[in-house]
Scaffold this motif. Structure first.
Motif: not given
Length: 315
Positions: A235-236, A243-244, A250-253
């Motif tokens: 769920e997390q 986020k998208n 991805d790298k930023e996430e």
């Protein structure tokens, strides 16, 4: 076990170890709390004493007289005043507190230093580190343990080059500390993210999908039912990690996940110290202002967990 064996074991455990079926692997790096007590100076300085001295080290401070504390604290103020302008700013206090928090890291590097600095020149080259850490392992094309030491060495070399700011493949003590503990340095955070993604991204597409995310933390090992914490992690991932909402990180996430922007306890403590001690309200502290509030500073972590107050070799 000699140092080389220990380092290899540590490296292998970090890169390849699998979790037990019900064990959660935590890859998230958090700034440590200064104390687990409530920070309420109106009642006591317990928070500051724990943060500064540690629960056990606090007994050491009890052995000092106020006069000894003031004298030695004054000498430590000179170390905190990095630009030697006669004032201690909030930024200088923050840097000192963060350095004190990382003392165990510096001690760890210091303990290992002589093993790597083979020519005793006060620096550690990539060749020295490689020879100590890998040595004869690289001469065996088919090691019995099944690990690819050449691949591990390439990964270590990449991290070493990132830590080595001037690019000469020779590390100062600070650069070597950044190499061994990259999560503690802002300029090393990209390599922490990259290594994490390489560990988890099993299909090599450059992303971490849900099953890879869960697989890094939990192995079914024949169990049909997942523990509740695994369901929570699913769920997390869906609600917060991705986020998208494209089904993968991805790298930023991934960076937001493993290197969250925590509340800066050192900055808050530094701000607290200045506020409580700045008698003329000019936003910076003189040595006299600090010494006048010596009991607060002793309990604030501004004197290296209290050890500097009782260690004569500091001076």
């Amino acid at each position: 076990m000699d140092l080389r064996q220990f380092l290899m074991c540590l490296s292998l455990c970090t890169a390849f170890a699998l979790s037990k079926p019900t064990e959660k692997k935590d890859r998230v790096h958090h700034e440590p709390q200064l104390s687990d007590k409530v920070h309420n100076d109106a009642q006591s300085f317990d928070y500051d004493h724990d943060a500064f001295l540690g629960a056990e080290e606090a007994k050491t401070f009890d052995q000092l007289t106020p006069e000894e504390s003031k004298e030695r604290l004054g000498m430590i103020v000179d170390k905190i005043d990095a630009d030697k302008d006669g004032f201690v700013t909030e930024g200088e206090l923050k840097s000192w507190i963060k350095h004190a928090q990382k003392k165990y890291i510096y001690d760890n590097v210091e303990n290992q230093w002589q093993e790597f600095d083979l020519n005793q020149d006060g620096l550690i080259s990539w060749d020295e580190y490689r020879n100590v850490t890998y040595g004869t392992y690289l001469d065996d094309p088919d090691p019995d343990d099944g690990f690819n030491y050449k691949q591990m060495m390439v990964r270590d070399e990449r991290r070493f080059k990132m830590a080595d700011k001037d690019g000469d493949l020779i590390a100062t003590k600070e650069e070597f500390t950044a190499f061994l503990h990259p999560e503690e340095y802002d300029y090393m955070k990209d390599i922490v993210v990259q290594e994490t993604m390489e560990d988890i991204d099993k299909n090599g597409d450059g992303f971490i999908d849900l099953e890879e995310y869960i697989g890094d933390m939990y192995s079914h090992d024949g169990n049909a039912d997942e523990p509740e914490w695994v369901k929570t992690e699913r769920e997390q991932f869906v609600e917060f990690r991705d986020k998208n909402r494209d089904g993968k990180m991805d790298k930023e996430e991934t960076k937001d996940w493993i290197l969250p922007s925590d509340y800066d306890h050192a900055e808050a403590e530094a701000r607290h110290l200045v506020y409580e001690s700045d008698q003329n309200k000019d936003g910076k502290l003189t040595k006299e202002e600090i010494v006048d509030k010596y009991d607060l500073f002793v309990g604030s972590q501004a004197t290296d967990f209290g050890e500097a107050l009782v260690r004569h070799d500091e001076f």
